[in-house]
Write a protein that holds these residues in place. Sequence first.
Motif, PDB file in Angstrom:
ATOM      1  N   GLU A   1      40.219  42.053  47.271  1.00 23.71           N
ATOM      2  CA  GLU A   1      41.622  42.163  46.873  1.00 23.71           C
ATOM      3  C   GLU A   1      41.722  42.580  45.405  1.00 23.71           C
ATOM      4  O   GLU A   1      40.843  42.264  44.600  1.00 23.71           O
ATOM      5  CB  GLU A   1      42.339  40.827  47.065  1.00 23.71           C
ATOM      6  N   TYR A   2      42.794  43.296  45.089  1.00 23.50           N
ATOM      7  CA  TYR A   2      43.062  43.650  43.700  1.00 23.50           C
ATOM      8  C   TYR A   2      44.559  43.570  43.462  1.00 23.50           C
ATOM      9  O   TYR A   2      45.366  44.073  44.258  1.00 23.50           O
ATOM     10  CB  TYR A   2      42.538  45.051  43.360  1.00 23.50           C
ATOM     11  N   ASN A   3      44.925  42.944  42.344  1.00 19.19           N
ATOM     12  CA  ASN A   3      46.328  42.712  42.021  1.00 19.19           C
ATOM     13  C   ASN A   3      47.079  44.022  41.837  1.00 19.19           C
ATOM     14  O   ASN A   3      46.606  44.945  41.178  1.00 19.19           O
ATOM     15  CB  ASN A   3      46.423  41.857  40.759  1.00 19.19           C
TER      16      ASN A   3
ATOM     17  N   GLU B   1      36.440  44.794  42.256  1.00 19.90           N
ATOM     18  CA  GLU B   1      36.631  43.458  42.802  1.00 19.90           C
ATOM     19  C   GLU B   1      37.755  42.750  42.056  1.00 19.90           C
ATOM     20  O   GLU B   1      38.205  43.198  41.003  1.00 19.90           O
ATOM     21  CB  GLU B   1      35.334  42.656  42.707  1.00 19.90           C
ATOM     22  N   HIS B   2      38.178  41.611  42.584  1.00 19.30           N
ATOM     23  CA  HIS B   2      39.383  40.953  42.080  1.00 19.30           C
ATOM     24  C   HIS B   2      39.273  40.474  40.642  1.00 19.30           C
ATOM     25  O   HIS B   2      40.272  40.323  39.955  1.00 19.30           O
ATOM     26  CB  HIS B   2      39.759  39.789  42.998  1.00 19.30           C
ATOM     27  N   THR B   3      38.036  40.241  40.157  1.00 19.56           N
ATOM     28  CA  THR B   3      37.863  39.713  38.801  1.00 19.56           C
ATOM     29  C   THR B   3      37.746  40.804  37.742  1.00 19.56           C
ATOM     30  O   THR B   3      37.712  40.499  36.548  1.00 19.56           O
ATOM     31  CB  THR B   3      36.609  38.834  38.734  1.00 19.56           C
TER      32      THR B   3
ATOM     33  N   SER C   1      37.155  38.965  47.017  1.00 15.96           N
ATOM     34  CA  SER C   1      36.483  40.076  46.339  1.00 15.96           C
ATOM     35  C   SER C   1      37.025  41.427  46.773  1.00 15.96           C
ATOM     36  O   SER C   1      36.885  42.411  46.046  1.00 15.96           O
ATOM     37  CB  SER C   1      34.969  40.014  46.601  1.00 15.96           C
TER      38      SER C   1
ATOM     39  N   GLU D   1      48.094  36.516  42.656  1.00 11.44           N
ATOM     40  CA  GLU D   1      46.689  36.372  42.266  1.00 11.44           C
ATOM     41  C   GLU D   1      45.763  36.805  43.394  1.00 11.44           C
ATOM     42  O   GLU D   1      45.891  36.362  44.536  1.00 11.44           O
ATOM     43  CB  GLU D   1      46.397  34.922  41.887  1.00 11.44           C
ATOM     44  N   ALA D   2      44.832  37.701  43.071  1.00  9.45           N
ATOM     45  CA  ALA D   2      43.826  38.131  44.048  1.00  9.45           C
ATOM     46  C   ALA D   2      42.713  37.093  44.102  1.00  9.45           C
ATOM     47  O   ALA D   2      42.142  36.736  43.076  1.00  9.45           O
ATOM     48  CB  ALA D   2      43.278  39.499  43.657  1.00  9.45           C
ATOM     49  N   SER D   3      42.420  36.602  45.283  1.00  5.59           N
ATOM     50  CA  SER D   3      41.433  35.528  45.418  1.00  5.59           C
ATOM     51  C   SER D   3      40.174  35.944  46.145  1.00  5.59           C
ATOM     52  O   SER D   3      39.156  35.250  46.101  1.00  5.59           O
ATOM     53  CB  SER D   3      42.063  34.334  46.162  1.00  5.59           C
TER      54      SER D   3
END
Length: 391
Positions: A357-359, A318-320, A355, A351-353
């Motif tokens: 998305e991934y940078n 996930e993006h985080t 869940s 920036e990935a916003s």
Amino acid sequence: MAWSSPATDKKNKDLILAQVRDFKKGRLVEPFSDTNSWLKAYGGGSVSFNNGKLQITSTGTSIAARRNVLLNLSGAKTLKIRFYVDNLTDIYEFQLYLAHDTGYAEFLGYTVRGWRMAQGWNEHIIDVSKLEPVGAASLTRDIVSMQIRIKSNDNTTASIIFDSIIRDESQRGKVIFMFDDGWSSQYTEAFKYMGKYNLPGVIAVIPSHVGWSGYCTLQQLKEMYAYGWDMANHTMNHTTLKDLKDTAEIEKEVTDAEKWLNANGFPRASNILAYPYGAYDARVLQVMQSRRAGRTVQEDTATTPPPDKRTIKIRNVEHTITPATLKGHIDDAAKVGGVCLFMFHKIVSGEASSSIEYNVSNFQEVVDYAYSRRNDIDTVTMSEWLDSCGL
């Protein structure tokens, strides 16, 4: 309860394992078959034996079963615990305790949470360096008591059957980069960058979405396939299979996608299914019995071969999640001889916003790291991994 003892499949399993590169057979630590030694220590529920294997059932909150042993795990690297879960809904966790005294003043502990389990057979590899000591507990000291504690969710009944604990089984680890849905960035970012190292990946294709705005075109899928990428089955319409009213509808969603993949020149992984939203039930598993493999969204390092081809586990991205965390998963798989199966969606600039998305810079850092570990772990496709398992 629909399960069979793995002892009945031992001959076939040995043949499969013989095909796995660098496989080294481990040593049995605990068979969970001594009906006279495993006793209830405390809690609500029962301790029994099912087909000659220990079954612990928690009714309410928690229960522990215990037996006296004499073990020395000095020099051990891994412990693989094999267990069967009939119903995931009510299980919170189980804990393994290895104690130096029967009063459990000093022990090594380890926890496996319910979200890391799949329905049916499971295998979990424990890196023994991650056993948590209480008191002066240490692997250099004799273990004289073993305990398994099952915790259910409040006011529910949960049951697990334990089959074995194996010490120091080893083989070469694997990394799999899998991308769900067939978003266009999987071609423009992931494929293009991984090609720098000739690393393969897997696209879980939704045939009805191919060519849509934001999704890969058929030609892009064909180009990736020609470079050794797998095109796996993500159902025809990305339908939540367990919500369909009957087995015939489930079969149609899977079969239609499989036929489309085959007709368009992607037979290699057309019968490897990634469950939409990770959702499955007993009917879905029955449909999958005739397929090559099914991928869940349960989190864990997978084992080779998988204990159940229909419930393969992943490392969700996930993006985080930081690149350091993902690199840690690669390190873990390399160390214990497991499979780190990453599940990505969109690869995005900036920036990935969301869940899913991934940078892209973070993604490239993880790819670079997987390539840097190539002497210790292989980056492969799903079909290549399953080939190595004899599946």
